[in-house]
Write a protein that holds these residues in place. Structure first.
Motif, mmCIF file in Angstrom:
data_model
loop_
_atom_site.group_PDB
_atom_site.id
_atom_site.type_symbol
_atom_site.label_atom_id
_atom_site.label_comp_id
_atom_site.label_asym_id
_atom_site.label_seq_id
_atom_site.Cartn_x
_atom_site.Cartn_y
_atom_site.Cartn_z
ATOM 1 N N MET A 135 2.265 2.474 -9.128
ATOM 2 C CA MET A 135 1.011 2.065 -8.508
ATOM 3 C C MET A 135 0.662 0.628 -8.886
ATOM 4 N N ASP A 136 0.845 0.302 -10.160
ATOM 5 C CA ASP A 136 0.573 -1.067 -10.610
ATOM 6 C C ASP A 136 1.461 -2.057 -9.868
ATOM 7 N N TYR A 183 -10.702 -11.557 -2.947
ATOM 8 C CA TYR A 183 -10.073 -12.884 -2.939
ATOM 9 C C TYR A 183 -9.481 -13.181 -1.577
ATOM 10 N N GLY A 184 -8.883 -12.153 -0.950
ATOM 11 C CA GLY A 184 -8.309 -12.352 0.377
ATOM 12 C C GLY A 184 -9.353 -12.787 1.391
ATOM 13 N N ILE A 224 -1.313 -11.642 -0.623
ATOM 14 C CA ILE A 224 -2.515 -12.364 -0.171
ATOM 15 C C ILE A 224 -2.267 -13.868 -0.138
ATOM 16 N N GLY A 279 -8.482 -8.069 -5.295
ATOM 17 C CA GLY A 279 -7.549 -8.630 -4.328
ATOM 18 C C GLY A 279 -8.181 -8.740 -2.947
ATOM 19 N N PHE A 319 -12.374 -11.970 -11.886
ATOM 20 C CA PHE A 319 -11.108 -11.593 -12.506
ATOM 21 C C PHE A 319 -11.214 -11.635 -14.023
ATOM 22 N N PRO A 346 -3.378 -16.232 -6.764
ATOM 23 C CA PRO A 346 -2.942 -14.841 -6.886
ATOM 24 C C PRO A 346 -1.757 -14.685 -7.823
ATOM 25 N N ILE A 384 1.446 1.776 -3.597
ATOM 26 C CA ILE A 384 0.231 2.230 -4.268
ATOM 27 C C ILE A 384 0.029 3.725 -4.015
ATOM 28 N N LEU A 419 1.958 5.777 -12.621
ATOM 29 C CA LEU A 419 0.996 4.709 -12.927
ATOM 30 C C LEU A 419 1.664 3.345 -12.777
ATOM 31 N N ALA A 437 -2.162 -9.676 -14.740
ATOM 32 C CA ALA A 437 -2.214 -8.245 -14.510
ATOM 33 C C ALA A 437 -0.954 -7.562 -15.021
ATOM 34 N N LEU A 462 -8.594 -3.760 -9.539
ATOM 35 C CA LEU A 462 -7.710 -4.865 -9.182
ATOM 36 C C LEU A 462 -7.517 -4.937 -7.670
ATOM 37 N N ILE A 463 -7.387 -3.778 -6.999
ATOM 38 C CA ILE A 463 -7.283 -3.802 -5.533
ATOM 39 C C ILE A 463 -8.555 -4.402 -4.942
ATOM 40 N N ILE A 514 0.144 -2.822 -6.582
ATOM 41 C CA ILE A 514 -1.015 -3.719 -6.640
ATOM 42 C C ILE A 514 -0.579 -5.163 -6.832
ATOM 43 N N TYR A 515 0.436 -5.380 -7.679
ATOM 44 C CA TYR A 515 0.904 -6.759 -7.890
ATOM 45 C C TYR A 515 1.440 -7.330 -6.588
ATOM 46 N N PHE A 535 -12.519 -8.512 -15.187
ATOM 47 C CA PHE A 535 -11.473 -7.493 -15.251
ATOM 48 C C PHE A 535 -10.663 -7.621 -16.531
ATOM 49 N N PHE A 581 0.827 -1.209 0.000
ATOM 50 C CA PHE A 581 0.000 0.000 0.000
ATOM 51 C C PHE A 581 0.861 1.259 0.000
ATOM 52 N N GLY A 589 -6.755 0.039 -11.896
ATOM 53 C CA GLY A 589 -5.975 -0.254 -10.697
ATOM 54 C C GLY A 589 -6.867 -0.446 -9.490
ATOM 55 N N PHE A 647 0.605 -6.481 -3.601
ATOM 56 C CA PHE A 647 -0.532 -6.730 -2.710
ATOM 57 C C PHE A 647 -1.181 -8.068 -3.040
ATOM 58 N N LEU A 648 -1.381 -8.328 -4.343
ATOM 59 C CA LEU A 648 -2.011 -9.589 -4.740
ATOM 60 C C LEU A 648 -1.156 -10.779 -4.329
ATOM 61 N N LEU A 697 -3.075 -14.525 -11.193
ATOM 62 C CA LEU A 697 -3.692 -13.217 -11.393
ATOM 63 C C LEU A 697 -2.631 -12.168 -11.685
#
Lengths: 122, 489
Positions: A43-44, B179-180, A54, B176, B128, A80, A20, A40, A87, B172-173, A47-48, B131, A17, B169, A50-51, A83
């Motif tokens: 930020m991406d 899914y979590g 998880i 996530g 997903f 993930p 992000i 950008l 992504a 996608l959060i 996010i990756y 998305f 985060f 973006g 973060f995924l 995903l």
């Protein structure tokens, strides 16, 4: 829960985060188009991360039942990761298109300063 | 049984065959979209009766849900897939003579990918996957907005791209976070467990996803890109963006809110957002000089009306909202296509340059008038039954709030009528009436315009033709337990 334990448990989420919000900050405040695109991208990346966080299991292995004695608890969640791969591909496509458009925009205006590019009024 | 997966596979496959056949002959590229979309149109018509009795589920990979990626061809999905194929086909016929750039192959590849993405979004049953298809739709539309590569097009495209990428973006959060919490990506599976966690932990992903999809759906504070992108894209793409892309974004919002989250408490918020979108759109459209920009702002207004109707969240409201969605798609596509050739003729987008157009391009002007009158909501065009249904739904609610809001909506409609009549007046009653050489649009262009106008008239005179389908689509959105049960036994 001590501070070190807290960090140990949530480090990945804090980092994700953090990235992000750094990306979002750059995206919202910078005037240069290339910097905005970099924001950008940051930020991406957040996010990756973060995924991935998880599905992360500490000292986990790949989810393949190759050896006897392996059980599902010690395995990393593969969804993930799938995903994130998708992504990343999408992110690369957006990045490539954004940079292409930036080059074209520079040819038209001779500048990348977004404050000066305002032919399309609101 | 025909497999609905073909609706996605055929356009996707043909899109990548375009450059391959381009090695043999450069001329073949433009016929591929027509081929693919004609196939889609016929397939959707063929499976419509089957879908109305029972939704078709396709489980990819042979696993059962929630372990596989699945397609759900319900009445709503197939209705929108049909609409995408129909509008896509007619716009592709229009583009046969409209697109004359050097690299027209690129246009046709991107065009097919855009429609593949749109079809995928309306058919998928996996968050997903939604998305991914959404991104296919978005990335190809960013590229198509800047297709001509002129100053305005590139600037609008980059503006659209940055806002759209930020939105995706957020989506996608949200995915996530979902899914979590639930350990699954299947919409029905998430929906069946959604109320088992604390409300605050599903509120955050809901807000993120509404924001993300709302950028493409052009809901009020997120629609800054739309007037620029729609006015500087090629006219055929403006028609697709206005008629399909924003509707698909709206479908994603609706699917997330109604089916996945079952969030009935957020409806009041969406209701106000809809009215706000409607008012800002129509009032901004009123003082535009540029015709395409005026139509773009009018699209924002219409989207607001659809959001308003869907947020009434009962049978009448949702049916009216979907009806308005169809009427907007047909009407706005017709308007953008007609205006496209007028702009080619005059070389200017200014409304004042259209004076005397009724004499110079009689057919195109006539079709433009039909589209405009339909959007305003005059009988016997399709806009009348759809708007009537929304007004009826709001009044039947019998609450003072809905009555006040519907008065605002009708006021906005009067504003809409004012600016459309301004253009019609310029076309027919202004400018000198000297006999000029009639300059007709080519025949290939008039065919799609004629079909759009015909559909607007036929459905307007006999709305019962589609109300049956609309009602079962609305039922699919309202009864989310049935949707869940059909997938997760």
């Amino acid at each position: 829960m001590s501070f070190a334990e807290f960090l140990n448990n949530y480090m990945y989420y804090i980092g994700a985060f953090g990235l992000i919000f750094i990306g979002l900050f750059i995206l919202l405040t910078k005037k240069n188009l290339v910097k905005v695109i970099i924001g950008l991208s940051i930020m991406d990346t957040g996010i990756y991360l973060f995924l991935i966080a998880i599905g992360y299991v500490h000292e986990g292995t790949a989810p393949i039942f190759s050896k006897p004695g392996l059980n599902a608890e010690g395995m990393v969640d593969p969804v993930p990761q799938a995903l994130v791969l998708t992504a990343i591909v999408i992110g690369v496509a957006i990045l490539a298109l954004a940079l292409t458009l930036a080059v074209k925009l520079y040819k038209h205006y001779g500048t990348l300063n977004l404050r000066k590019i305002k032919e399309q009024k609101w | 049984m025909v497999n609905p997966v073909l609706l996605i596979v055929v356009p996707l496959g043909l899109a990548f065959l375009v450059p391959l056949f381009g090695l043999i002959s450069k001329k073949t590229g433009k016929y591929f979209p027509i081929l693919a979309l004609l196939f889609n149109l016929l397939l959707t018509i063929k499976i419509f009766p089957q879908v109305l009795s029972e939704p078709i589920h396709v489980n990819i990979g042979g696993f059962t849900p929630p372990f596989c990626i699945n397609l759900v061809a319900g009445p709503l999905g197939i209705l929108l897939a049909f609409l995408i194929a129909l509008v896509g086909l007619l716009v592709a016929i229009y583009a046969l003579s409209y697109i004359k750039e050097k690299n027209e192959e690129k246009y046709h590849i991107l065009y097919l990918l855009l429609l593949t993405g749109a079809t995928g979004v309306v058919l998928t049953g996996d968050v997903f996957n939604l998305f991914v298809f959404f991104e296919i739709l978005c990335i190809s539309s960013y590229a198509l907005v800047g297709y001509f590569g002129d100053k305005a097009g590139v600037e609008s495209a980059i503006k659209y791209l940055i806002q759209g990428a930020l939105g995706s973006g957020f989506i996608l959060i949200g995915i996530g976070l979902l899914y979590g919490q639930f350990g699954t990506l299947n919409m029905a599976d998430i929906a069946s467990n959604i109320h088992s966690v604390e409300p605050i932990s599903i509120f955050v992903p809901l807000v993120l996803m509404i924001t993300g999809f709302g950028v493409e759906a052009a809901i009020f504070p997120l629609n800054a890109w739309l007037p620029d992108a729609h006015s500087s894209a090629p006219s055929s793409i403006s028609a697709i963006l206005s008629g399909i892309a924003i509707e698909v974004g709206l479908y994603a919002v609706v699917r997330i809110v109604f089916t996945v989250f079952g969030a009935s408490s957020i409806m009041m918020f969406l209701l106000f957002l809809g009215v706000l979108t409607l008012l800002t759109g129509e009032l901004s459209a009123f003082n535009q000089e540029n015709i395409k920009r005026m139509l773009a702002y009018s699209s924002i207004g219409q989207i607001g009306l659809i959001v308003f109707a869907l947020s009434i969240a009962n049978m009448n409201g949702i049916t009216g909202g979907l009806f308005q969605l169809i009427s907007h798609t047909l009407g706005k596509a017709l308007l953008f296509l007609a205006v496209g050739y007028m702009i080619v003729h005059t070389g200017s987008m200014n409304i004042s340059s259209f004076e005397g157009m009724g004499k110079k391009m009689p057919y195109t002007s006539f079709f433009f008038t039909i589209g405009a009158l339909s959007l305003v909501g005059l009988p016997p065009f399709i806009g009348f039954p759809s708007k009537f249904m929304i007004v009826k739904a709001a009044i039947f609610k019998q609450e003072i709030l809905y009555t006040v809001l519907i008065i605002l909506v009708l006021t906005a409609t009067v504003v809409e009528a004012a600016y459309f009549f301004k253009v019609i007046q310029a076309i027919y009653f202004k400018g000198e009436a000297k006999k000029e050489k009639r300059n007709r649009a080519p025949f290939k262009v008039l065919i799609p315009l004629f079909i759009f106008a015909g559909l607007i008239l036929i459905v307007g005179i006999y709305p019962k033709l589609i109300t049956n389908i609309l009602e079962s689509s609305a039922a699919e959105l309202i009864s989310r337990t049935d949707y869940i049960k059909s997938l997760i036994p």
